[in-house]
Motif scaffolding. Structure first.
Motif, short mmCIF file in Angstrom:
data_model
loop_
_atom_site.label_atom_id
_atom_site.label_comp_id
_atom_site.label_asym_id
_atom_site.label_seq_id
_atom_site.Cartn_x
_atom_site.Cartn_y
_atom_site.Cartn_z
N MET A 10 -9.07 -10.56 -8.04
CA MET A 10 -8.33 -10.52 -6.78
C MET A 10 -8.47 -9.16 -6.10
O MET A 10 -8.65 -9.07 -4.88
N LEU A 11 -8.40 -8.09 -6.89
CA LEU A 11 -8.56 -6.75 -6.34
C LEU A 11 -9.95 -6.57 -5.74
O LEU A 11 -10.10 -6.01 -4.64
N ASP A 12 -10.98 -7.05 -6.42
CA ASP A 12 -12.34 -6.98 -5.88
C ASP A 12 -12.47 -7.77 -4.58
O ASP A 12 -13.13 -7.33 -3.64
N GLN A 13 -11.82 -8.93 -4.54
CA GLN A 13 -11.88 -9.75 -3.34
C GLN A 13 -11.18 -9.03 -2.17
O GLN A 13 -11.70 -9.02 -1.04
N ILE A 14 -10.05 -8.42 -2.42
CA ILE A 14 -9.35 -7.68 -1.37
C ILE A 14 -10.20 -6.51 -0.89
O ILE A 14 -10.29 -6.23 0.31
N GLU A 15 -10.85 -5.83 -1.84
CA GLU A 15 -11.70 -4.69 -1.48
C GLU A 15 -12.88 -5.13 -0.62
O GLU A 15 -13.20 -4.49 0.38
N ARG A 16 -13.51 -6.25 -0.98
CA ARG A 16 -14.63 -6.76 -0.17
C ARG A 16 -14.16 -7.14 1.24
O ARG A 16 -14.84 -6.88 2.22
N ALA A 17 -12.97 -7.76 1.32
CA ALA A 17 -12.44 -8.14 2.63
C ALA A 17 -12.15 -6.90 3.48
O ALA A 17 -12.40 -6.89 4.69
N LEU A 18 -11.65 -5.84 2.84
CA LEU A 18 -11.39 -4.60 3.58
C LEU A 18 -12.69 -3.99 4.08
O LEU A 18 -12.77 -3.55 5.22
N TYR A 19 -13.71 -3.99 3.24
CA TYR A 19 -15.01 -3.47 3.68
C TYR A 19 -15.57 -4.28 4.84
O TYR A 19 -16.16 -3.74 5.77
N ALA A 20 -15.41 -5.59 4.78
CA ALA A 20 -15.94 -6.45 5.84
C ALA A 20 -15.18 -6.23 7.14
O ALA A 20 -15.77 -6.23 8.23
N GLU A 21 -13.87 -6.03 7.05
CA GLU A 21 -13.05 -5.90 8.25
C GLU A 21 -13.18 -4.51 8.89
O GLU A 21 -13.32 -4.40 10.10
N ASP A 22 -13.10 -3.45 8.09
CA ASP A 22 -13.16 -2.09 8.63
C ASP A 22 -13.87 -1.17 7.65
O ASP A 22 -13.25 -0.48 6.86
N PRO A 23 -15.21 -1.15 7.68
CA PRO A 23 -15.95 -0.36 6.69
C PRO A 23 -15.70 1.15 6.79
O PRO A 23 -15.68 1.84 5.79
N LYS A 24 -15.48 1.66 8.00
CA LYS A 24 -15.26 3.10 8.16
C LYS A 24 -13.96 3.52 7.47
O LYS A 24 -13.92 4.50 6.73
#
Length: 139
Positions: A10-24
């Motif tokens: 779940m943590l990895d999934q949240i991290e990937r979603a954060l990178y996709a939404e706002d990578p900077k």
């Protein structure tokens, strides 16, 4: 305490979603070391302390030189002292965070007298378990 496999996924999934939404933003958060923020706040508190000393000394000088300005000098001195006090407290709390916690004497106070007595004698559940074990063994 390590995360379970489900929590890690779940943590990895949240991290990937954060990178996709706002990578900077994600890169900024990932690369930032909290120690940098603590040190910056300690420096700001130190500068504030020096400003407080300057205010306090200015107030004392005004009271000594200009007899008509006792109230202004007193207010400046008290304001300088308050600034020094606030900056000292803030700096010390940030110092504790930067160094990793409470002072050594407060880290492990040890058990009190009552807790020591409790740990030395068996509790009711321990006695009941011991009696049950003896009964099962046929003693």
């Amino acid at each position: 305490m390590p995360l379970s496999e489900h929590e890690q996924r779940m943590l990895d999934q949240i991290e990937r979603a954060l990178y996709a939404e706002d990578p900077k933003f994600a890169n900024t958060v990932r690369e930032t070391n909290p120690q940098v923020h603590y040190k910056r706040r300690i420096v700001k508190a130190s500068i504030g302390f020096v400003v407080g000393v300057i205010l306090m000394m200015t107030g004392v000088m005004i009271m000594g030189v200009v007899a008509d300005q006792l109230v202004l000098g007193g207010v400046l001195s008290m304001l300088g002292f308050l600034v020094m006090l606030i900056c000292t407290v803030r700096g010390m709390s940030e110092w504790r965070r930067a160094t990793g916690g409470a002072p050594p004497e407060a880290a492990d106070p040890g058990p009190s007298g009552k807790q020591q007595r409790r740990s030395q004698r068996p509790g009711m559940m321990d006695r009941l378990e011991e009696r049950w074990r003896k009964r099962q063994e046929g003693e």
